[in-house]
Design a protein around this motif. Structure first.
Motif, PDB file in Angstrom:
ATOM      1  N   SER A 252       0.577  -1.326   0.011  1.00 18.43           N
ATOM      2  CA  SER A 252       0.038  -0.108  -0.049  1.00 18.43           C
ATOM      3  C   SER A 252       0.943   1.181  -0.099  1.00 18.43           C
ATOM      4  N   ARG A 253       1.977   1.155   0.358  1.00 22.18           N
ATOM      5  CA  ARG A 253       2.976   2.328   0.595  1.00 22.18           C
ATOM      6  C   ARG A 253       3.208   3.083  -0.756  1.00 22.18           C
ATOM      7  N   SER A 254       3.135   2.414  -1.851  1.00 23.14           N
ATOM      8  CA  SER A 254       3.611   2.925  -3.393  1.00 23.14           C
ATOM      9  C   SER A 254       3.325   1.661  -4.416  1.00 23.14           C
ATOM     10  N   PRO A 255       2.790   2.092  -5.279  1.00 20.30           N
ATOM     11  CA  PRO A 255       2.627   0.902  -6.452  1.00 20.30           C
ATOM     12  C   PRO A 255       4.011   0.610  -7.025  1.00 20.30           C
ATOM     13  N   THR A 256       5.111   1.186  -6.607  1.00 22.81           N
ATOM     14  CA  THR A 256       6.321   0.628  -7.148  1.00 22.81           C
ATOM     15  C   THR A 256       7.094  -0.325  -6.095  1.00 22.81           C
ATOM     16  N   VAL A 257       6.496  -0.567  -5.010  1.00 23.61           N
ATOM     17  CA  VAL A 257       6.994  -1.405  -3.986  1.00 23.61           C
ATOM     18  C   VAL A 257       6.664  -2.955  -4.231  1.00 23.61           C
ATOM     19  N   ILE A 258       7.781  -3.799  -4.220  1.00 21.98           N
ATOM     20  CA  ILE A 258       7.679  -5.143  -4.529  1.00 21.98           C
ATOM     21  C   ILE A 258       8.336  -6.028  -3.286  1.00 21.98           C
ATOM     22  N   PRO A 259       7.787  -6.180  -2.123  1.00 17.59           N
ATOM     23  CA  PRO A 259       8.457  -6.783  -0.927  1.00 17.59           C
ATOM     24  C   PRO A 259       9.290  -8.123  -1.265  1.00 17.59           C
ATOM     25  N   LEU A 260      10.214  -8.464  -0.687  1.00 20.73           N
ATOM     26  CA  LEU A 260      11.037  -9.534  -0.910  1.00 20.73           C
ATOM     27  C   LEU A 260      11.257 -10.445   0.316  1.00 20.73           C
ATOM     28  N   PRO A 261      10.031 -11.053   0.908  1.00 14.22           N
ATOM     29  CA  PRO A 261      10.140 -11.674   2.137  1.00 14.22           C
ATOM     30  C   PRO A 261      11.193 -12.953   2.104  1.00 14.22           C
ATOM     31  N   GLY A 262      11.845 -13.357   2.719  1.00 11.33           N
ATOM     32  CA  GLY A 262      12.847 -14.287   2.735  1.00 11.33           C
ATOM     33  C   GLY A 262      12.039 -15.688   3.403  1.00 11.33           C
ATOM     34  N   SER A 263      11.984 -16.688   2.550  1.00 10.36           N
ATOM     35  CA  SER A 263      11.394 -17.821   3.210  1.00 10.36           C
ATOM     36  C   SER A 263      12.353 -19.243   3.194  1.00 10.36           C
ATOM     37  N   SER A 264      12.136 -20.209   3.894  1.00  8.13           N
ATOM     38  CA  SER A 264      12.893 -21.280   3.753  1.00  8.13           C
ATOM     39  C   SER A 264      11.976 -22.657   3.764  1.00  8.13           C
ATOM     40  N   ARG A 265      10.697 -22.290   3.964  1.00  4.38           N
ATOM     41  CA  ARG A 265       9.696 -23.254   3.910  1.00  4.38           C
ATOM     42  C   ARG A 265       8.577 -22.806   3.089  1.00  4.38           C
ATOM     43  N   PRO A 266       8.065 -24.121   2.423  1.00  7.70           N
ATOM     44  CA  PRO A 266       6.905 -23.840   1.219  1.00  7.70           C
ATOM     45  C   PRO A 266       5.581 -22.804   1.894  1.00  7.70           C
ATOM     46  N   SER A 267       5.371 -23.263   2.922  1.00  9.00           N
ATOM     47  CA  SER A 267       4.038 -22.873   3.914  1.00  9.00           C
ATOM     48  C   SER A 267       4.472 -21.319   3.812  1.00  9.00           C
ATOM     49  N   SER A 268       5.700 -20.913   4.317  1.00  7.21           N
ATOM     50  CA  SER A 268       5.916 -19.583   4.217  1.00  7.21           C
ATOM     51  C   SER A 268       5.498 -18.545   3.260  1.00  7.21           C
ATOM     52  N   ILE A 269       6.355 -19.062   2.074  1.00  5.78           N
ATOM     53  CA  ILE A 269       6.113 -18.264   0.889  1.00  5.78           C
ATOM     54  C   ILE A 269       4.603 -18.428   0.158  1.00  5.78           C
ATOM     55  N   ARG A 270       3.953 -19.637   0.551  1.00  2.64           N
ATOM     56  CA  ARG A 270       2.544 -19.560   0.364  1.00  2.64           C
ATOM     57  C   ARG A 270       1.917 -18.542   1.018  1.00  2.64           C
ATOM     58  N   ASP A 271       2.007 -18.085   2.146  1.00  2.00           N
ATOM     59  CA  ASP A 271       1.313 -17.317   3.122  1.00  2.00           C
ATOM     60  C   ASP A 271       1.742 -15.785   2.494  1.00  2.00           C
ATOM     61  N   SER A 272       2.926 -15.590   2.282  1.00  2.00           N
ATOM     62  CA  SER A 272       3.416 -14.472   2.077  1.00  2.00           C
ATOM     63  C   SER A 272       2.688 -13.820   0.671  1.00  2.00           C
ATOM     64  N   ALA A 273       2.661 -15.009  -0.204  1.00  2.00           N
ATOM     65  CA  ALA A 273       2.116 -14.360  -1.547  1.00  2.00           C
ATOM     66  C   ALA A 273       0.651 -13.948  -1.637  1.00  2.00           C
ATOM     67  N   GLU A 274      -0.110 -14.520  -0.290  1.00  2.00           N
ATOM     68  CA  GLU A 274      -1.389 -14.506  -0.425  1.00  2.00           C
ATOM     69  C   GLU A 274      -1.583 -12.751  -0.130  1.00  2.00           C
ATOM     70  N   ALA A 275      -0.593 -12.154   0.431  1.00  2.00           N
ATOM     71  CA  ALA A 275      -0.625 -10.727   0.775  1.00  2.00           C
ATOM     72  C   ALA A 275      -1.311  -9.914  -0.388  1.00  2.00           C
ATOM     73  N   ALA A 276      -0.863 -10.195  -1.538  1.00  2.00           N
ATOM     74  CA  ALA A 276      -1.233  -9.607  -2.764  1.00  2.00           C
ATOM     75  C   ALA A 276      -2.513  -9.409  -2.897  1.00  2.00           C
ATOM     76  N   GLN A 277      -3.669 -10.258  -2.125  1.00  2.00           N
ATOM     77  CA  GLN A 277      -4.705 -10.496  -2.522  1.00  2.00           C
ATOM     78  C   GLN A 277      -5.444  -9.715  -1.354  1.00  2.00           C
ATOM     79  N   LEU A 278      -4.848  -9.451  -0.273  1.00  2.00           N
ATOM     80  CA  LEU A 278      -5.402  -8.972   1.073  1.00  2.00           C
ATOM     81  C   LEU A 278      -5.776  -7.449   0.986  1.00  2.00           C
ATOM     82  N   HIS A 279      -6.856  -7.159   1.075  1.00  2.00           N
ATOM     83  CA  HIS A 279      -7.353  -5.672   1.154  1.00  2.00           C
ATOM     84  C   HIS A 279      -7.108  -5.121   2.579  1.00  2.00           C
ATOM     85  N   LEU A 280      -6.749  -4.036   2.605  1.00  2.00           N
ATOM     86  CA  LEU A 280      -6.650  -3.460   3.964  1.00  2.00           C
ATOM     87  C   LEU A 280      -7.748  -2.204   3.898  1.00  2.00           C
TER      88      LEU A 280
END
Length: 319
Positions: A252-280
């Motif tokens: 939400s901070r800017s349309p140019t932002v693309i976060p890079l969460p670090g993950s070492s488990r499939p479940s973590s990156i799946r959860d992180s990817a869902e953030a793109a669909q979360l409306h606040l």
């Protein structure tokens, strides 16, 4: 997944910081590859790596080679995946991080990275950190030469100030497409760099985007969490992880932002990817904007350590 742009390339709005797959405490290769594959399955098309993401002194390029193997073994189409790598840092094997922005070193490092990634030209090559022993314009000049030679298709800079961004933009023009600085709920001292990146049309790639937010599990159907930050309260209201809320807030901070969460488990990156669909909502965003970690930020989980090392050279922020 919604898309955002890095230069002329469209990528998923959430990327994968691959550093945890190769540094101290890394998973075995089976889980590491599964994590990359899970990211691709979730719509992630930006993978962030570096030649210095390794553990032991003789492992330079470990993460780049791992990412290349994971992409090669993926059963689906990887033609839209942008692998961003970085050069200019080193790890002698004692836990420390070094910096080398000499033009000759950067040009050799880029060529070596291209070989490890198995590509003719690197999609995005970023200068990892300014070297105080080398004039900034000389280090950036190496990126200009790499662009002109076709070794890299686009250039980025990391851990930089607004002045360094302006200098690089003047020297590289449209060849400069990204800025990668630390930015998270707990660390917001790159606000000026974020604004300037948006002004210049540069993608802003936050490393360590989950800093200050503990990954607390939801405590039953009520969705309450054990931690009391604004991010945890909003997460409870949506029934999602606080990390997902943190990433949605970053988007939400800017349309140019693309976060890079670090993950070492499939479940973590799946959860992180869902953030793109979360409306606040607007009220939620205002609450998150105003939050300050104060004296008691949440501790980062071992699975989601920074997607980049802090400037102190430590792998995780000091307590």
């Amino acid at each position: 997944m919604p898309y955002r742009r890095i230069g002329s390339t469209a990528v998923g709005a959430i990327g994968l910081g691959a550093m945890p797959l190769s540094i101290e405490g890394r998973p075995d290769e089976t889980r590491a590859v599964a994590t990359v594959h899970a990211a691709l399955d979730a719509g992630v098309t930006l993978i962030d790596t570096a030649d210095s993401y390794h553990w032991h002194a003789d492992e330079r390029g470990h993460n780049e080679l791992l990412v290349a193997r994971a992409l090669a073994s993926y059963g689906g189409d990887t033609s839209a995946v942008l692998v961003a790598t970085k050069g200019g840092r080193g790890r002698p094997g004692d836990g420390s991080w070094t910096v080398n922005g000499a033009p000759g070193h950067l040009k050799r490092a880029a060529q070596d990275s291209a070989r490890r990634l198995g590509v003719e030209a690197i999609g995005l090559y970023q200068l990892h950190k300014p070297d105080p022993a080398v004039p900034w314009a000389e280090s950036v000049g190496a990126l200009r030469e790499l662009l002109d030679a076709g070794t890299i298709r686009a250039a980025g800079i990391s851990n930089v100030t607004t002045g360094q961004i302006r200098t690089a933009h003047a020297l590289l023009g449209d060849g400069l497409v990204s800025v990668q600085n630390q930015y998270s709920p707990a660390v917001r001292d790159s606000e000026a760099e974020l604004r300037l990146s948006a002004e210049l049309g540069l993608a802003f790639l936050p490393w360590s985007p989950l800093g200050g937010i503990a990954r607390s599990s939801l405590d039953g159907p009520s969705g309450t969490t054990s931690s009391g930050t604004a991010f945890h309260h909003v997460a409870a209201a949506h029934g999602v992880s606080p990390h997902r809320v943190a990433l949605a807030w970053l988007l939400s901070r800017s349309p140019t932002v693309i976060p890079l969460p670090g993950s070492s488990r499939p479940s973590s990156i799946r959860d992180s990817a869902e953030a793109a669909q979360l409306h606040l909502g607007a009220d939620e965003l205002a609450l998150l904007d105003a939050w300050s970690p104060g004296g008691r930020p949440g501790a980062e989980s071992p699975d989601d350590r920074p997607a980049e090392e802090p400037s102190s050279g430590l792998l995780v922020p000091p307590a």
